[in-house]
Write an enzyme that holds these catalytic residues in place. Structure first.
Site, PDB file in Angstrom:
ATOM      1  N   GLU A 109      29.297 -20.679  -6.329  1.00  0.00           N
ATOM      2  CA  GLU A 109      30.181 -20.266  -7.311  1.00  0.00           C
ATOM      3  C   GLU A 109      29.541 -19.748  -8.845  1.00  0.00           C
ATOM      4  O   GLU A 109      29.172 -21.464  -9.297  1.00  0.00           O
ATOM      5  CB  GLU A 109      31.702 -20.046  -7.561  1.00  0.00           C
ATOM      6  CG  GLU A 109      32.383 -19.505  -6.051  1.00  0.00           C
ATOM      7  CD  GLU A 109      33.668 -19.859  -5.982  1.00  0.00           C
ATOM      8  OE1 GLU A 109      34.512 -18.970  -6.735  1.00  0.00           O
ATOM      9  OE2 GLU A 109      33.958 -19.763  -5.145  1.00  0.00           O
ATOM     10  N   CYS A 146      35.043 -23.223  -0.732  1.00  0.00           N
ATOM     11  CA  CYS A 146      34.573 -23.718   0.483  1.00  0.00           C
ATOM     12  C   CYS A 146      34.829 -25.339   0.915  1.00  0.00           C
ATOM     13  O   CYS A 146      35.126 -25.441   1.405  1.00  0.00           O
ATOM     14  CB  CYS A 146      32.528 -23.347  -0.386  1.00  0.00           C
ATOM     15  SG  CYS A 146      32.533 -21.736   0.166  1.00  0.00           S
ATOM     16  N   LYS A 149      38.142 -26.842   2.604  1.00  0.00           N
ATOM     17  CA  LYS A 149      38.007 -25.432   3.557  1.00  0.00           C
ATOM     18  C   LYS A 149      36.848 -25.825   4.835  1.00  0.00           C
ATOM     19  O   LYS A 149      37.482 -26.507   5.643  1.00  0.00           O
ATOM     20  CB  LYS A 149      38.163 -24.133   3.381  1.00  0.00           C
ATOM     21  CG  LYS A 149      37.323 -23.207   3.976  1.00  0.00           C
ATOM     22  CD  LYS A 149      37.282 -21.317   4.143  1.00  0.00           C
ATOM     23  CE  LYS A 149      36.511 -20.825   4.082  1.00  0.00           C
ATOM     24  NZ  LYS A 149      34.986 -21.081   4.576  1.00  0.00           N
ATOM     25  N   ARG A 159      41.646 -21.106  -6.263  1.00  0.00           N
ATOM     26  CA  ARG A 159      41.404 -21.214  -5.018  1.00  0.00           C
ATOM     27  C   ARG A 159      41.331 -23.305  -4.887  1.00  0.00           C
ATOM     28  O   ARG A 159      40.446 -23.409  -5.263  1.00  0.00           O
ATOM     29  CB  ARG A 159      40.333 -20.624  -3.792  1.00  0.00           C
ATOM     30  CG  ARG A 159      41.123 -19.851  -3.144  1.00  0.00           C
ATOM     31  CD  ARG A 159      40.995 -18.725  -2.723  1.00  0.00           C
ATOM     32  NE  ARG A 159      38.959 -18.225  -2.944  1.00  0.00           N
ATOM     33  CZ  ARG A 159      37.787 -17.489  -2.272  1.00  0.00           C
ATOM     34  NH1 ARG A 159      37.947 -17.748  -1.427  1.00  0.00           N
ATOM     35  NH2 ARG A 159      36.662 -17.312  -3.290  1.00  0.00           N
TER      36      ARG A 159
HETATM   37  C1  UDX Z   1      29.686 -24.907  -2.749  1.00  0.00           C
HETATM   38  C2  UDX Z   1      28.681 -25.565  -2.310  1.00  0.00           C
HETATM   39  O1  UDX Z   1      27.648 -26.198  -3.344  1.00  0.00           O
HETATM   40  C3  UDX Z   1      27.807 -23.997  -1.701  1.00  0.00           C
HETATM   41  O2  UDX Z   1      26.347 -24.846  -1.352  1.00  0.00           O
HETATM   42  C4  UDX Z   1      28.779 -23.795  -0.687  1.00  0.00           C
HETATM   43  O3  UDX Z   1      27.879 -22.620  -0.624  1.00  0.00           O
HETATM   44  C5  UDX Z   1      30.285 -23.229  -1.219  1.00  0.00           C
HETATM   45  O4  UDX Z   1      30.595 -24.869  -2.219  1.00  0.00           O
HETATM   46  P1  UDX Z   1      31.421 -23.925  -5.111  1.00  0.00           P
HETATM   47  O5  UDX Z   1      32.201 -24.097  -4.451  1.00  0.00           O
HETATM   48  O6  UDX Z   1      30.834 -22.996  -5.385  1.00  0.00           O
HETATM   49  O7  UDX Z   1      29.717 -24.218  -4.139  1.00  0.00           O
HETATM   50  O8  UDX Z   1      31.005 -24.874  -5.723  1.00  0.00           O
HETATM   51  P2  UDX Z   1      29.955 -25.653  -6.422  1.00  0.00           P
HETATM   52  O9  UDX Z   1      29.156 -26.100  -8.044  1.00  0.00           O
HETATM   53  O10 UDX Z   1      29.306 -27.457  -4.959  1.00  0.00           O
HETATM   54  O11 UDX Z   1      31.609 -27.447  -6.940  1.00  0.00           O
HETATM   55  C6  UDX Z   1      32.176 -27.872  -6.593  1.00  0.00           C
HETATM   56  C7  UDX Z   1      33.001 -28.638  -6.603  1.00  0.00           C
HETATM   57  O12 UDX Z   1      33.193 -30.249  -6.710  1.00  0.00           O
HETATM   58  C8  UDX Z   1      33.486 -28.050  -8.144  1.00  0.00           C
HETATM   59  O13 UDX Z   1      35.066 -27.987  -8.231  1.00  0.00           O
HETATM   60  C9  UDX Z   1      33.536 -28.805  -8.989  1.00  0.00           C
HETATM   61  O14 UDX Z   1      33.944 -29.110 -10.146  1.00  0.00           O
HETATM   62  C10 UDX Z   1      32.286 -30.006  -8.223  1.00  0.00           C
HETATM   63  N1  UDX Z   1      32.031 -31.350  -8.523  1.00  0.00           N
HETATM   64  C11 UDX Z   1      30.692 -30.505  -8.751  1.00  0.00           C
HETATM   65  C12 UDX Z   1      32.149 -32.235  -9.065  1.00  0.00           C
HETATM   66  O15 UDX Z   1      33.379 -32.405  -9.453  1.00  0.00           O
HETATM   67  N2  UDX Z   1      31.287 -33.044  -9.296  1.00  0.00           N
HETATM   68  C13 UDX Z   1      29.798 -33.516  -8.805  1.00  0.00           C
HETATM   69  O16 UDX Z   1      28.993 -33.318  -9.342  1.00  0.00           O
HETATM   70  C14 UDX Z   1      29.771 -31.210  -8.263  1.00  0.00           C
END
Ligand code: UDX
Length: 445
Positions: free
Chosen positions: A153, A258, A261, A325
């Protein structure tokens, strides 16, 4: 030139809209179908029902190739049918596949050849079951392909247009060819696999990303206990080409639509199959605890939190989205309220007013921090880069910043007169916080 097949997309949620808009941008004729009439109305009027950078522009630019409908008839005649419906968790943690099965069961007795392409995240084995159901209904000529999405996202349009890889899992080589061919304009690497492996690639990739985050968060917690700095550690670790720098940002844990869940769904899938996935269980538990560690940092400086004003800055689970979410902000706000704190919250786009009772929502950062005993950076919005300012300091009752995303430079924040606590960074000494009348004695650790 090859004629581009017409595409139908089931589901006008975040994945369906990004998929539909991007395929339209690549020149395909796309119809997106959803069962919620208001959503379809909105889209027909040119309004985008969610916050995703670049999506509105794509929908607008490709209006002549994009249609929106609630009618099944208008989609099922298409040769390519993407399934982009939600698969939320059930009470048991398994993925709820009812929306997927509704799509499969509603398919009419198609005469023409079509391919059902699964983008929704589903447990391993789903393709096999759908295949059997189609065959049982005399729809053996309808192909089935697993084509998971890896969109994050906030950068989903960019991720779709520049994929690291496109995964195509099929039962029949011909179906695999067709679906891989849809992505030809992107010149991406295509990973061809069997259906079960394609389903597992998606779950494993997510689980690995979560593992990296929980790993660096635990390293951060050990850094705090031993005097190391996790930012320096992550840099030094990430430069090893075998490890790489991504997903090593320590913070207050992951949230979103994602990871929470899909993590539980994979753990559950394993245990339903008789395997205890211990590592994943720990990864999830570390994340649950990480969200709560901020409370300890606040108590360290403020003592009991009853009656204390805490500003939560950023509510969305990450920047550039309005998605709440499983956002850490929700856990944090609820814990603070349970401790008797007064919570003032700000976010530039996410509206949590229906989810959080008893929180005061503020229109600006300055309003949120006004009279506050502490400001907590929950989401690393750009707007918060300049938080350690004289104006903010002047507005707060206690100049305490807990930076849940290591967004600020600690030296700068301290030089600007704040007590600064990050994640996995050298802590501020207790005596640094200027005494105020309201401050109570420190709690025992
Ligand atoms: C994720 C996956 O990256 C994607 O490939 C999948 O299809 C859906 O789930 P998303 O949830 O949109 O995507 O965001 P992402 O950028 O991956 O971050 C997920 C969570 O991890 C966030 O809450 C972010 O703050 C956290 N995060 C991410 C960290 O705490 N540290 C990091 O180094 C990277």
């Amino acid at each position: 030139m090859k004629e581009k097949p017409a595409i139908g997309v089931f589901g006008a949620g975040w994945v369906g809209l990004v998929t539909g808009a991007c395929f339209a941008e690549l020149g395909y004729d796309v119809v997106v179908r959803d069962v919620i009439p208001e959503r379809i109305e909105q889209l027909r009027d040119g309004r985008v029902p969610l916050h995703e950078p670049g999506l509105g522009e794509l929908l607008e630019q490709n209006r002549e190739r994009l249609a929106f409908t609630t009618e099944l008839d208008e989609i099922v005649s298409r040769p390519i049918l993407f399934v982009c419906v939600g698969t939320p968790p059930t009470y048991s943690g398994d993925a709820d596949l009812s929306a997927v099965w509704t799509v499969v069961d509603q398919l009419p007795a198609l005469q023409e050849r079509a391919i059902l392409v699964m983008k929704s995240t589903v447990p391993v084995g789903t393709g096999e079951k759908v295949r059997a159901a189609l065959d049982a209904r005399g729809l053996a000529h309808v192909g089935y392909v697993s084509n998971p999405e890896f969109l994050a996202e906030g950068s989903a349009v960019r991720d779709f247009m520049n994929p690291d890889r496109v995964v195509v899992g099929a039962f029949a080589e011909a179906d695999s060819e067709v679906v891989a061919g849809l992505y030809e304009p992107l010149e991406a690497s295509v990973v061809r696999a069997d259906v079960a492996s394609a389903e597992m690639i998606k779950l494993a990739a997510n689980a690995f990303l979560m593992t990296r985050i929980s790993f660096i968060n635990e390293i951060a917690n050990v850094c705090e206990a031993t005097g190391a700095d996790v930012e320096q550690v992550a840099k030094g670790v990430g430069l090893d080409h075998r490890l790489g720098p991504h997903f090593l940002r320590a913070g207050i844990g992951w949230g979103g639509s994602c990871f929470p869940k899909d993590g539980v769904a994979l753990k559950q899938l394993a245990s339903n199959s008789g395997y205890h996935f211990q590592l994943l269980s720990a990864v999830i538990e570390v994340n649950d605890l990480q969200k709560r560690r901020v409370i300890g940092k606040l108590e360290k400086h403020l003592g009991k939190l009853r009656g204390k004003k805490v500003a939560l800055l950023g509510l969305a689970f990450k920047p550039n989205t309005d998605d709440l979410r499983e956002a850490p902000s929700l856990v944090l706000a609820s814990r603070l309220l349970a401790e008797g704190a007064e919570v003032r919250a700000w976010d530039p786009v996410a509206d949590a007013s229906r989810l959080l009772q008893g929180v005061t929502f503020c229109g600006s950062v300055l309003d949120a921090v006004s009279g506050a005993d502490a400001a907590v950076i929950v989401t690393e919005w750009d707007e918060l880069q300049g938080l350690a300012s004289e104006e903010v300091r002047g507005a707060m009752r206690n100049a305490l910043i807990v930076d849940g995303r290591n967004l600020l430079d600690p030296e700068h924040a301290r030089a600007a007169g704040f007590v600064y606590e990050g994640i996995g960074r050298a802590a501020s000494p207790l005596e640094a916080l200027p005494e105020t009348e309201e401050r109570e004695p420190q709690l025992e650790a």
